[in-house]
Design an enzyme around this catalytic site. Sequence first.
Site, PDB file in Angstrom:
ATOM      1  N   GLU A 174      36.845  48.409  43.970  1.00  0.00           N
ATOM      2  CA  GLU A 174      37.994  48.933  43.226  1.00  0.00           C
ATOM      3  C   GLU A 174      38.715  47.856  42.427  1.00  0.00           C
ATOM      4  OE1 GLU A 174      39.165  52.417  43.453  1.00  0.00           O
ATOM      5  OE2 GLU A 174      37.083  52.613  44.139  1.00  0.00           O
ATOM      6  N   HIS A 250      44.940  51.797  47.559  1.00  0.00           N
ATOM      7  CA  HIS A 250      44.599  50.412  47.227  1.00  0.00           C
ATOM      8  C   HIS A 250      45.584  49.480  47.928  1.00  0.00           C
ATOM      9  CE1 HIS A 250      42.767  52.077  43.304  1.00  0.00           C
ATOM     10  NE2 HIS A 250      41.792  51.780  44.138  1.00  0.00           N
ATOM     11  N   CYS A 371      49.675  48.570  38.765  1.00  0.00           N
ATOM     12  CA  CYS A 371      48.418  49.263  38.465  1.00  0.00           C
ATOM     13  C   CYS A 371      48.028  49.107  37.005  1.00  0.00           C
ATOM     14  CB  CYS A 371      48.533  50.754  38.783  1.00  0.00           C
ATOM     15  SG  CYS A 371      48.469  51.170  40.532  1.00  0.00           S
TER      16      CYS A 371
END
Length: 452
Positions: A174, A250, A371
């Site tokens: 990720e 995450h 993000c």
Amino acid sequence: MPTREINFDGLIGPTHNYAGLAEGNLASQAHRLAVSNPRQAALQGLAKMKFLADLGIAQAVLPPQERPDMAALRRLGFGGSDAQVLDSAKRQSPVLLAACCSASAMWAANAATVSPSTDTADGRVHFTPANLASQFHRSLEAPTTGRILRAIFRDESRFAHHPPLPANARLGDEGAANHIRLCGAHEHGGLEIFVYGRDGFNATSSAPARFPARQTREASESIARLHQLDLTRTLFLRQNPDAIDAGAFHNDVVTVSNENVLLYHADAFADSAFALAHIRESVSKVVLEDLILIEVPASEVPLADAVRSYLFNSQLVSMDDGMALICPTECQDVPSSREFLKHLLHKQTPIRNVHFINVRQSMNNGGGPACLRLRVVLNDAEQAAAASGVFLSDALYVALVDWVQRHYREELYPDDLSDPLLLIESRTALDELTRFLQLGSVYPFQLGNEQS
């Protein structure tokens, strides 16, 4: 040589919508099928970039990806003209159409893992685009991400580009959202910490009960090998399964770092005492005089509040008078996060200022300030070797605002995703964007092929 960390923010694309595709992302699920505002989303993202640039933080941009992804739709069996492909997908599988229209590449923290030249054996900056194998809509991004990164960082004597890891759940990667780097100063070598959610090849290992763990240990170890990292200055830690089940899909939803400071939730790691002991031990092998660990107890900010406010998805940045925390405005709406931040400024830490940024269009889809950016550490020579057109200036900011206002829709409904005009509008916008960012051809429609 002078070295700095540069934020490469993802420009939010023209198809920004709320399809609720991301399993384990509570905000994404909560806003499923809501009406989005792509123009407002992109302008909010640009305003965040400009705010940081005005603070003196180095800032650059990453362009959106081509959406709808027509090549992917054709690989899924929808044929005919572009209009026919979109119409067939809408009638036969609206969820596949939505996935192929996702603007999720805006969350550049997932674009890649980046290791600076001070950490790598060959003295080059290393990039590995994330395969994002756990989510179909995000797994479409890696090839274009790789082309964009190669277009920006072309000099092979300074930059090393690796292909994404094989797109398999056992090697789920990720990107930088699960990567922490601690250092004394960016021109010195640092400690790279990879945070994973599960062992890809060990089905008996502990795992979250409610939501899937996306990052595997095997993926993290593979990237460390590819980037030629010194394993004595590299650490692999497991994320707390309870945090994942609470919506921290995450690690950057429960930790944030900058230079020698790590701000983390007490429930971020699977075994907090073990993790912190290993961080301290590993830091002793790195040129790092003062490690500052700031733990946020669950009694002060429960995990649910941390996820709701995205307190840890703030950006922690260095300024002349200390560090500043760039928080989403949602942190003001959640009492526990608001109180923590109020008291944080009175503690003896390098964090001297807190700023609140409105990125609500992104937040509604589960992505906060952190993000939206990929951190890349470059020295002066490396920055000079990168494509100059992507670095934010006042002139580029004005041009990008004008570009968004001319090309983006004010509202986007779920049914609009099959509109052939949306595809034309998106391609027209991206073609113009790559010209004034001086990137050349990076999109499938520009390359004249059907590869996504």
